[in-house]
Design a protein around this motif. Structure first.
Motif, mmCIF file in Angstrom:
data_model
loop_
_atom_site.group_PDB
_atom_site.id
_atom_site.type_symbol
_atom_site.label_atom_id
_atom_site.label_comp_id
_atom_site.label_asym_id
_atom_site.label_seq_id
_atom_site.Cartn_x
_atom_site.Cartn_y
_atom_site.Cartn_z
ATOM 1 N N ALA A 7 -8.042 -3.919 13.331
ATOM 2 C CA ALA A 7 -9.465 -3.553 12.860
ATOM 3 C C ALA A 7 -10.416 -4.961 12.602
ATOM 4 C CB ALA A 7 -8.924 -2.684 11.598
ATOM 5 N N ALA A 38 -10.450 -0.579 15.821
ATOM 6 C CA ALA A 38 -11.552 -0.197 14.971
ATOM 7 C C ALA A 38 -12.483 -1.318 14.702
ATOM 8 C CB ALA A 38 -11.005 0.550 13.710
ATOM 9 N N ALA A 59 -12.630 2.852 17.383
ATOM 10 C CA ALA A 59 -13.082 3.799 16.148
ATOM 11 C C ALA A 59 -14.038 3.041 15.493
ATOM 12 C CB ALA A 59 -11.885 4.325 15.486
ATOM 13 N N GLY A 61 -15.423 2.105 11.653
ATOM 14 C CA GLY A 61 -15.083 1.771 10.229
ATOM 15 C C GLY A 61 -16.388 1.474 9.515
ATOM 16 N N TYR A 89 -12.515 5.047 9.456
ATOM 17 C CA TYR A 89 -11.867 4.466 8.475
ATOM 18 C C TYR A 89 -12.770 3.747 7.372
ATOM 19 C CZ TYR A 89 -8.244 3.888 12.126
ATOM 20 O OH TYR A 89 -7.158 4.102 13.203
#
Ligand code: PEP
Length: 247
Positions: A7, A38, A59, A61, A89
């Motif tokens: 992430a 992410a 993704a 966040g 997230y």
């Protein structure tokens, strides 16, 4: 085996043009990643990133979320708002929030609870300062920070992501050695196991000057399930190298 999670925490960086260039460079360089990926963008750009990252392997966040549902909380962003922009997230309890905004363990736990209830995965950050490490208090500090989140969230704890981020390693270029990081991750894993039968599926990320050169060694540790990356997530080639190292 569970997939690792890489992430990026963009912090207070970026702008419309820079975000677009970075997102396109990441998407262009990413085939099918073997890990979950992410990027946690500043709140005003979530709408832009939702479009840029739609139907991709990356993704979205957020970097924080309010512990409150709605109402008179000027400046805060609710889980419902994040959901409208496809946010998956939310970082909670980043050391910069704890340090500059006085976020307590209880406040962080309440944010995690609010996120979980909305189906957003909180990335719960814990970590000791240099003074705490030098005083031999690393374990005590990270366990206290995580205990607050466990206490508030009960069995839902199996849905969180934890990020061990030694404060002295964030943005400083000083990385915890793989052994130092693994030692703390093992402590956190044991604490999670004592709280949940599903602790082994909880990803425990390492964060703190992780970069293209040191990622592979850190990610090879048995209890390091991914990374939360600040500075290096702003450079597409470096972030892509870290993603490849997690494969
Ligand atoms: C962070 O902000 O979460 C972080 C780990 O930053 P950096 O990688 O720049 O140390």
């Amino acid at each position: 085996m569970k997939k690792k999670l890489i992430a990026g925490n963009w912090k207070m960086n970026g702008g419309l043009a820079a975000n677009e260039a970075l997102a396109k460079a990441l998407l262009g360089g990413l085939s099918v990643p073997a890990c979950n990926v992410a990027v946690c963008a500043p709140a005003p750009y979530l709408a832009q990133l939702q479009v840029l990252l739609a139907n991709s392997a990356i993704a979205l966040g957020a970097q924080d979320v309010s512990a409150h549902e709605s109402g008179a909380y000027t400046g805060e962003v609710s889980v419902a708002m994040l959901k409208e922009f496809g946010v998956r997230y939310a970082i909670v309890g980043h050391s910069e929030r704890r340090q500059y905004h006085g976020e307590t363990d209880a406040a962080v736990a309440a944010k995690a609870q609010r996120a979980l209830a909305a189906g957003i995965t909180p990335i719960v950050c814990v970590g000791e300062t240099l003074a705490e490490r030098e005083a031999g208090k690393t374990e005590e500090v990270v366990k206290r920070q995580l205990a607050a989140v466990i206490h508030a969230n009960g069995h839902c704890i199996s849905e969180i992501v934890v990020a061990y981020e030694p404060v002295w390693a964030i943005g400083t270029g000083k990385t915890a050695s793989p052994e130092q990081a693994q030692q703390v991750h093992a402590v956190l894993r044991a604490q999670l196991r004592a709280a949940s039968d599903h602790a082994d599926r909880i990803a425990i990320l390492y964060g703190g000057s992780m970069n293209a050169a040191n990622a592979a060694q850190l990610l090879a540790q048995p209890d390091i399930d991914g990374g939360l990356i600040g500075g290096a997530s702003l450079k597409a080639p470096d972030f892509l190298t870290i993603i490849a190292a997690a494969g």
